[in-house]
Motif scaffolding. Structure first.
Motif, PDB file in Angstrom:
ATOM      1  N   MET A   1       0.832  -1.182   0.000  1.00  0.00           N
ATOM      2  CA  MET A   1       0.000   0.000   0.000  1.00  0.00           C
ATOM      3  C   MET A   1       0.877   1.246   0.000  1.00  0.00           C
ATOM      4  O   MET A   1       1.760   1.362   0.826  1.00  0.00           O
ATOM      5  CB  MET A   1      -0.841   0.018   1.264  1.00  0.00           C
ATOM      6  CG  MET A   1      -2.256  -0.304   1.046  1.00  0.00           C
ATOM      7  SD  MET A   1      -3.020  -0.334   2.656  1.00  0.00           S
ATOM      8  CE  MET A   1      -4.359   0.625   2.302  1.00  0.00           C
ATOM      9  N   SER A   2       0.615   2.124  -0.897  1.00  0.00           N
ATOM     10  CA  SER A   2       1.396   3.358  -0.932  1.00  0.00           C
ATOM     11  C   SER A   2       0.574   4.512  -0.346  1.00  0.00           C
ATOM     12  O   SER A   2      -0.646   4.559  -0.488  1.00  0.00           O
ATOM     13  CB  SER A   2       1.818   3.683  -2.362  1.00  0.00           C
ATOM     14  OG  SER A   2       0.676   3.900  -3.149  1.00  0.00           O
ATOM     15  N   ALA A   3       1.282   5.426   0.316  1.00  0.00           N
ATOM     16  CA  ALA A   3       0.612   6.574   0.928  1.00  0.00           C
ATOM     17  C   ALA A   3       0.371   7.651  -0.123  1.00  0.00           C
ATOM     18  O   ALA A   3       1.160   7.820  -1.047  1.00  0.00           O
ATOM     19  CB  ALA A   3       1.459   7.133   2.060  1.00  0.00           C
ATOM     20  N   ARG A   4      -0.720   8.355   0.041  1.00  0.00           N
ATOM     21  CA  ARG A   4      -1.016   9.451  -0.879  1.00  0.00           C
ATOM     22  C   ARG A   4      -0.100  10.624  -0.582  1.00  0.00           C
ATOM     23  O   ARG A   4       0.157  10.947   0.577  1.00  0.00           O
ATOM     24  CB  ARG A   4      -2.459   9.921  -0.717  1.00  0.00           C
ATOM     25  CG  ARG A   4      -3.458   8.932  -1.257  1.00  0.00           C
ATOM     26  CD  ARG A   4      -4.846   9.475  -1.180  1.00  0.00           C
ATOM     27  NE  ARG A   4      -4.973  10.643  -2.069  1.00  0.00           N
ATOM     28  CZ  ARG A   4      -6.089  11.333  -2.225  1.00  0.00           C
ATOM     29  NH1 ARG A   4      -7.158  10.999  -1.538  1.00  0.00           N
ATOM     30  NH2 ARG A   4      -6.132  12.350  -3.044  1.00  0.00           N
ATOM     31  N   THR A   5       0.367  11.262  -1.590  1.00  0.00           N
ATOM     32  CA  THR A   5       1.197  12.450  -1.400  1.00  0.00           C
ATOM     33  C   THR A   5       0.309  13.682  -1.468  1.00  0.00           C
ATOM     34  O   THR A   5      -0.637  13.755  -2.256  1.00  0.00           O
ATOM     35  CB  THR A   5       2.282  12.544  -2.489  1.00  0.00           C
ATOM     36  OG1 THR A   5       1.633  12.586  -3.763  1.00  0.00           O
ATOM     37  CG2 THR A   5       3.231  11.369  -2.409  1.00  0.00           C
ATOM     38  N   HIS A   6       0.608  14.614  -0.598  1.00  0.00           N
ATOM     39  CA  HIS A   6      -0.168  15.849  -0.566  1.00  0.00           C
ATOM     40  C   HIS A   6       0.500  16.865  -1.479  1.00  0.00           C
ATOM     41  O   HIS A   6       1.699  17.118  -1.378  1.00  0.00           O
ATOM     42  CB  HIS A   6      -0.239  16.403   0.856  1.00  0.00           C
ATOM     43  CG  HIS A   6      -0.990  15.502   1.788  1.00  0.00           C
ATOM     44  ND1 HIS A   6      -2.354  15.405   1.767  1.00  0.00           N
ATOM     45  CD2 HIS A   6      -0.558  14.648   2.745  1.00  0.00           C
ATOM     46  CE1 HIS A   6      -2.744  14.547   2.684  1.00  0.00           C
ATOM     47  NE2 HIS A   6      -1.665  14.059   3.301  1.00  0.00           N
ATOM     48  N   THR A   7      -0.265  17.414  -2.339  1.00  0.00           N
ATOM     49  CA  THR A   7       0.264  18.437  -3.238  1.00  0.00           C
ATOM     50  C   THR A   7      -0.364  19.777  -2.903  1.00  0.00           C
ATOM     51  O   THR A   7      -1.464  19.847  -2.345  1.00  0.00           O
ATOM     52  CB  THR A   7      -0.035  18.080  -4.704  1.00  0.00           C
ATOM     53  OG1 THR A   7      -1.446  17.992  -4.869  1.00  0.00           O
ATOM     54  CG2 THR A   7       0.635  16.782  -5.091  1.00  0.00           C
TER      55      THR A   7
END
Length: 71
Positions: A1-7
């Motif tokens: 599972m990969s974490a979402r990156t905040h843009t």
């Protein structure tokens, strides 16, 4: 599972929706400024809040010193 990156959000474009102020948000501060400016420009109409002539005379001397410079 990969974490979402905040843009970061995209900057607002110049063709977007403008901010509209109510009429009184512009007129009332302008009226207050004009009223204070008129009081500063014509202090001869203003009356002291005291009946003590010594304080009135002192304020007149200060006003004359500020307007005409000290001798």
């Amino acid at each position: 599972m990969s974490a979402r990156t905040h843009t970061r959000p995209h900057p607002a474009t110049t063709g977007g929706v403008g901010v509209r102020l109510p009429w009184w948000a512009f007129v009332l501060p302008m009226l207050a400024f004009v009223a204070l400016l008129l009081m500063i420009l014509n202090p001869s109409d203003a009356q002291a809040a005291t009946t003590d002539p010594a304080l009135t005379h002192l304020f007149e001397l200060i006003q004359q010193a500020l307007l005409h410079g000290m001798p």
